[in-house]
Design an enzyme around this catalytic site. Structure first.
Site, PDB file in Angstrom:
ATOM      1  CB  ALA A  93      -0.916  -0.015   1.217  1.00 29.87           C
TER       2      ALA A  93
ATOM      3  CB  SER B   8      -3.961  -0.781  -4.159  1.00 32.60           C
ATOM      4  OG  SER B   8      -4.918   0.235  -4.019  1.00 32.60           O
TER       5      SER B   8
ATOM      6  CG  ASN C 224      -7.524   5.117  -1.742  1.00 30.97           C
ATOM      7  OD1 ASN C 224      -8.000   4.239  -0.999  1.00 30.97           O
ATOM      8  ND2 ASN C 224      -7.998   6.340  -1.751  1.00 30.97           N
TER       9      ASN C 224
ATOM     10  CG  HIS D  21      -9.569  15.602   1.225  1.00 34.29           C
ATOM     11  ND1 HIS D  21     -10.040  15.406  -0.061  1.00 34.29           N
ATOM     12  CD2 HIS D  21      -9.245  14.372   1.710  1.00 34.29           C
ATOM     13  CE1 HIS D  21      -9.974  14.097  -0.338  1.00 34.29           C
ATOM     14  NE2 HIS D  21      -9.500  13.453   0.707  1.00 34.29           N
TER      15      HIS D  21
ATOM     16  CE  LYS E 249      -3.409  24.007   9.455  1.00 36.21           C
ATOM     17  NZ  LYS E 249      -3.216  23.603  10.850  1.00 36.21           N
TER      18      LYS E 249
ATOM     19  N   GLY F 237      -5.326  12.724  -4.760  1.00 41.85           N
ATOM     20  CA  GLY F 237      -4.826  11.731  -5.714  1.00 41.85           C
ATOM     21  C   GLY F 237      -5.902  10.727  -6.088  1.00 41.85           C
ATOM     22  CB  THR F 238      -8.593   9.146  -4.089  1.00 43.18           C
ATOM     23  OG1 THR F 238      -7.657   8.517  -3.212  1.00 43.18           O
ATOM     24  CG2 THR F 238      -9.762   8.225  -4.338  1.00 43.18           C
TER      25      THR F 238
END
Lengths: 254, 254, 254, 254
Positions: free
Chosen positions: A103, A127, A129, A159, A162, A168-169
């Site tokens: 991961a 993977s 994620n 999200h 900050k 990225g997902t």
């Protein structure tokens, strides 16, 4: 069912949560934990996490002889939540038939090639994620796009304030749906939101929304466990979490 | 591609919206519309709906000789948004190879048997909730349940205040997911909400939500068009909208 | 309570929905409707809308003598959903004590000055987005910002695909919350969504969301009715819908 | 501005998060922490929480002489996140002008009377759910109900699967909106959801939703800090968090 035996690389913030998930799963047995430092060496991960039995003896990379370690401590699957360099420590584990779930999100080319080389000898699932939910969200979204190619699509990701860059997902969702990420991803940054990804499909008279909310990092542990179980009957090759999820979805139709 | 020719039963509130969708779809041609009354008989549905060309000549059940009608007005598919009795008027259309899409929700036993009998001769798709989105929601939910059988599941349905009973669609979702409807469906009744169905899957560290919002009844037209296209290469049999959606989803994996 | 008497300018798509709302409200009486064209002149709006009584006789601007009209057809409030020029037809109605509710969104300078001039003589409420919900959303958001000035704020607006520009309502929300609209508004454009505005407040450990969903344009009618009732005991002046909403909110605290 | 000095009762799961919030707020100074046990006695809460300075010296109830403690360790406000009995230890602190913020949720009658007695001598704010967001949600909902009394209202609360009873916060919302809790609260129990409360207002043509999502228990710390600051210029009396929030909302209108 016999327990699947696991060796875990990494016992930091995420690694220790993953260890907890493995220990709690009665189908799995955590044989050992490998750390970079010598902290807690010789203790049991289970004890540190508050369990009342010994499981997951802690070893340190610094004091381990990797020539003999895997023969003496053979497991079904190594799960790696540590760092891009650890692959060097287990690159020969494939010769013993040990499967790999990695991961790690930021391999350099050299280390990623080591991982790929392993997949010639043993099943490797890689993977960055590894949550079940996100990979389902991607697969289900691909299905809806296939059924309804004319639907308009927007990806919303929320999200904490900050987090500066685009998730990225979300970029991967856009990529897998063949969407221009600049145009189709809307990033919301407020307060302390852990992480939410939503794909909205708009048709003239109906809207479909598929939404994934992360509550905490233990979701990674569950994904890794799912991946480990899934790898058990696979042939040597390189796999992704998406494949693991979609193959089970496909099996629904056979 | 040659246009698929359509005959439409029903030109009420929903039927006329469906007619509009068919006329706007360049892959389809609305040959005729059959009404129960003699209202607008001989006019063109297209004109009534504001188009500038003739399409969908309106006939009345009262003045139609059904012995000869289908030979003189052959179509690829009959779409029925009228009432449970209309099946009596087209029960022999299957002999001419005409396919049937029925969106009637309250057949009595006698008329439903007529529809079933037709499926021995021609492809028949029957679905009381024929929207694409709801059927996708059901199929995707079944897939997630398969991947993650331990997830907790709740179905939320939101409708306008005056809708007294539990949504039939929510009941079907519960049925298809093997859930006790009393325990797992939460019905929200406020104001003028058109219709929303959401399936929530809860895992310890992540939540997945699949949500369908109806904006207006034209969604039925799009579903019926999807069903009509899908029936074109099918063998005689009885089909559901769920099958139409899931077969396309399954084809993604082959 | 005596019924408030209403004259309505405009009987197009929105105007006729507004008329319906007025007729259905037992506290109000629709005395007349003024149209630009001569269509349906002399008929009753109520009949056209399917009611079984006479209410809202239809007049045409073309055949009306505005010197005498308001004396013969005095009302408590004129509600204007027609066009920027109609203010010319009722600019003297203020002399008779008739109040004005204008929901016109695109006044040029000349006509807007006429409206402003009226507010020297009679109460005038002017609001291009006259729904109750949006104005509440704005007021509540201002309150939360006051309580929690450090909260991060994002405005999400969702509309149908073909709406090209940023929602004017979202721009007003941003303006009223002192936010840079480019940075803080996220516009979602998919399918046929009627119109949704959401303000998200993010704090490190909690998130507050205030969301308004428009179901159809009748929401404008309800807002206009609210405004008309609110104007009844006001002094001559220019008011906004925001003031009407916030003054009632303020009264909760006195 | 001079720093507000704080004494904190409780250093368990919630207490330590509250301590962290207080230390991070430059307007506040954590003078001491009082624990039930002798654990970490004499150490500094700041050090335990990873800060590099001394703040919040830890005392134990067991070794403290409460006759002299408050004179030697005077603070502006005591914040209590410990247990229903602690009020016995600070019941005389009011004589020194020390204000009280109590977030204890399960007082018995005796101890609650002690707290009430204190409010005769000093300002006391008592709130079992002390988050800013929930109290705003309640106040804003009351305002909308006032503006739009005919709106239908539903309260949805989502929590983790193992929470068996209806959320106390949802019950309070229902109470404050004069709603029958059995009929108007819908409880969703799935997976690991931390805690979400949503009030839906339905009108025929629009829907308003006000939603609060808890991300973690630090929200309580922020609420307590808000309450402590708010108490600073108040007279002796018993206050609620709702009053603290609504008074600031009201001040917007003066």
């Amino acid at each position: 069912m016999e327990q699947i035996t696991i060796g875990l690389f990494g016992f930091g913030k995420t690694g220790s949560v993953v260890a907890q998930e493995i220990i709690e799963d009665t189908n799995l047995k955590l044989c050992w934990v490998m750390r970079n430092t010598t902290m807690n060496e010789g203790e049991y991960a289970s004890r540190i996490l508050g369990f009342n039995h010994d499981e997951g003896k802690i070893f340190s990379v610094k004091n381990t002889d990797f020539e003999t370690f895997y023969k003496l401590n053979k497991v079904d699957v190594i799960i790696d939540f540590s760092n891009p360099f650890s692959v060097n420590e287990y690159k020969n584990a494939g010769d013993l038939g040990i499967r790999i779930v990695s991961a790690i999100s930021n391999y350099d080319e050299h280390n990623f090639k080591l991982l790929q080389a392993m997949s010639k000898k043993t099943p490797v699932l890689y993977s960055p994620n590894i949550t079940l939910g996100i990979n389902f969200l991607i697969e289900a979204s691909k299905l809806f796009k296939k059924i309804s190619p004319s639907a308009d699509i927007v990806i919303i990701e929320e999200h904490f304030m900050k987090k500066k860059s685009v998730s990225g997902t979300a970029l991967r969702i856009a990529h897998d749906l063949d969407l221009d990420s600049k145009e189709h991803i809307k990033s919301i940054r407020v307060g302390g939101i852990v992480g939410t990804h939503e794909v909205i499909f708009g048709l003239p008279n109906q809207t479909i929304r598929i939404k994934h909310e992360s509550l905490n990092r233990a979701a990674f542990g569950q994904g890794a466990i799912y991946a480990a179980k899934w790898l058990m009957d696979k042939d040597k090759n390189m796999y992704s979490m998406e494949e693991a999820v979609s193959s089970l979805m496909a099996s629904s139709y056979q």
